[in-house]
Design an enzyme around this catalytic site. Structure first.
Site, mmCIF file in Angstrom:
data_model
loop_
_atom_site.group_PDB
_atom_site.id
_atom_site.type_symbol
_atom_site.label_atom_id
_atom_site.label_comp_id
_atom_site.label_asym_id
_atom_site.label_seq_id
_atom_site.Cartn_x
_atom_site.Cartn_y
_atom_site.Cartn_z
ATOM 1 C CB SER A 14 -1.023 -0.042 1.103
ATOM 2 O OG SER A 14 -0.349 0.123 2.140
ATOM 3 C CG ASN A 15 3.477 2.636 2.923
ATOM 4 O OD1 ASN A 15 3.266 3.967 3.251
ATOM 5 N ND2 ASN A 15 3.439 1.911 3.967
ATOM 6 C CG HIS A 111 9.685 2.004 11.853
ATOM 7 N ND1 HIS A 111 9.748 0.563 11.677
ATOM 8 C CD2 HIS A 111 9.402 2.201 13.124
ATOM 9 C CE1 HIS A 111 9.847 0.051 13.052
ATOM 10 N NE2 HIS A 111 9.430 0.920 13.923
ATOM 11 C CG ASP A 147 13.544 0.110 11.990
ATOM 12 O OD1 ASP A 147 13.648 0.431 10.846
ATOM 13 O OD2 ASP A 147 12.921 -0.552 12.712
ATOM 14 C CD GLU A 176 2.878 3.069 7.609
ATOM 15 O OE1 GLU A 176 3.616 2.477 6.769
ATOM 16 O OE2 GLU A 176 2.488 2.339 8.748
HETATM 17 C C1 GAR Z 1 3.788 -0.643 6.530
HETATM 18 O O1 GAR Z 1 2.879 -0.556 7.697
HETATM 19 C C2 GAR Z 1 5.271 -0.413 6.752
HETATM 20 O O2 GAR Z 1 5.293 0.858 7.612
HETATM 21 C C3 GAR Z 1 5.861 -1.497 7.433
HETATM 22 O O3 GAR Z 1 5.220 -2.482 7.058
HETATM 23 C C4 GAR Z 1 3.883 -2.344 6.487
HETATM 24 C C5 GAR Z 1 3.971 -2.441 5.011
HETATM 25 O O4 GAR Z 1 2.672 -2.254 4.489
HETATM 26 N N1 GAR Z 1 7.349 -1.523 7.665
HETATM 27 C C6 GAR Z 1 7.990 -2.050 8.627
HETATM 28 O O5 GAR Z 1 7.417 -2.426 9.646
HETATM 29 C C7 GAR Z 1 9.281 -2.136 8.272
HETATM 30 N N2 GAR Z 1 10.061 -2.258 9.480
HETATM 31 P P1 GAR Z 1 2.541 -2.091 2.706
HETATM 32 O O6 GAR Z 1 3.097 -3.247 2.187
HETATM 33 O O7 GAR Z 1 0.873 -2.205 2.613
HETATM 34 O O8 GAR Z 1 3.248 -0.671 2.563
#
Ligand code: GAR
Length: 203
Positions: A14-15, A111, A147, A176
């Site tokens: 999603s990011n 993060h 991190d 995010e």
């Molecule tokens: C997000 O919440 C991101 O911040 C986290 O994983 C998720 C991925 O979601 N990342 C971490 O925890 C890295 N340590 P996404 O695949 O939908 O973007």
């Protein structure tokens, strides 16, 4: 000049989608996602890339004898795509030294907590279990720690008494999707200067 972006993913993406959408809308200018690389074969993020005509590459870490070999392959893909900026968007592995040195201050990570609190995996759960009353998210440059790199942007959200972990994670995710594109835009426009561990925003 166009900034070539490589996005590293492991899951839902999603990011990644938030960056794609903000490039397509013109909020982020003079940038393109050159390649999306996943360490997970069936990551939905790869599907998202394909839907937008973006090159997608799956590199299976178990095909390589060591992390170094695996990342060497990744570096080839990054080089082949003239990568200027690497975004870790839900990429669940630590980046090795060689990659960090090669792309010094050109790797950014999103993060789901207010660093330096709640590093590592399941940050939203960690925050929830600790009982904090605010949490949030952080975009930072990646250094050799987990991190620990210089912070570019942070946004906070409340933790409500009625929240489940999923409620909190969903509230954080909304932010995010705002600060990651914002940070990418600042980077692409040359507005970020790293001084030690401080990131200065240039007007
Ligand atoms: C997000 O919440 C991101 O911040 C986290 O994983 C998720 C991925 O979601 N990342 C971490 O925890 C890295 N340590 P996404 O695949 O939908 O973007």
């Amino acid at each position: 000049m166009t900034t070539n972006i490589a996005v590293l993913v492991s899951g839902r993406g999603s990011n990644l989608q938030s960056v794609i959408d903000n490039i397509e809308s013109g909020y982020i200018r003079d940038a393109r996602i050159a390649v999306v690389i996943s360490d997970v074969g069936d990551a939905y993020a790869l599907e998202r890339a394909r839907k937008h005509g973006i090159t997608d590459v799956y590199i299976d870490p178990s095909d390589y004898a060591s992390k170094q070999e695996y990342e060497k392959e990744m570096m080839e893909v990054l080089k082949d795509n003239d990568t200027d900026l690497i975004i870790l968007a839900g990429y669940m592995r630590l980046i090795g030294k060689e990659l960090i040195v090669t792309y010094s201050n050109r790797i950014i990570n999103i993060h789901p907590a207010l660093l330096p609190s709640f590093k590592g995996l399941h940050a939203q759960q960690q925050a929830f279990d600790y009982g904090v009353k605010v949490s949030g998210c952080t975009v930072h440059f990646v250094d050799e720690g987990m991190d620990t790199g210089p912070i570019i942007l942070q946004r906070c959200v409340p933790v409500l008494d009625t929240d489940t972990t999923d409620d909190l994670a969903a509230r954080i995710l909304i932010e995010e999707h705002r600060i990651l594109p914002e940070a990418v835009k600042l980077f692409v426009e040359g507005k970020l200067k790293v001084e030690g561990r401080i990131v200065v925003h240039i007007n």
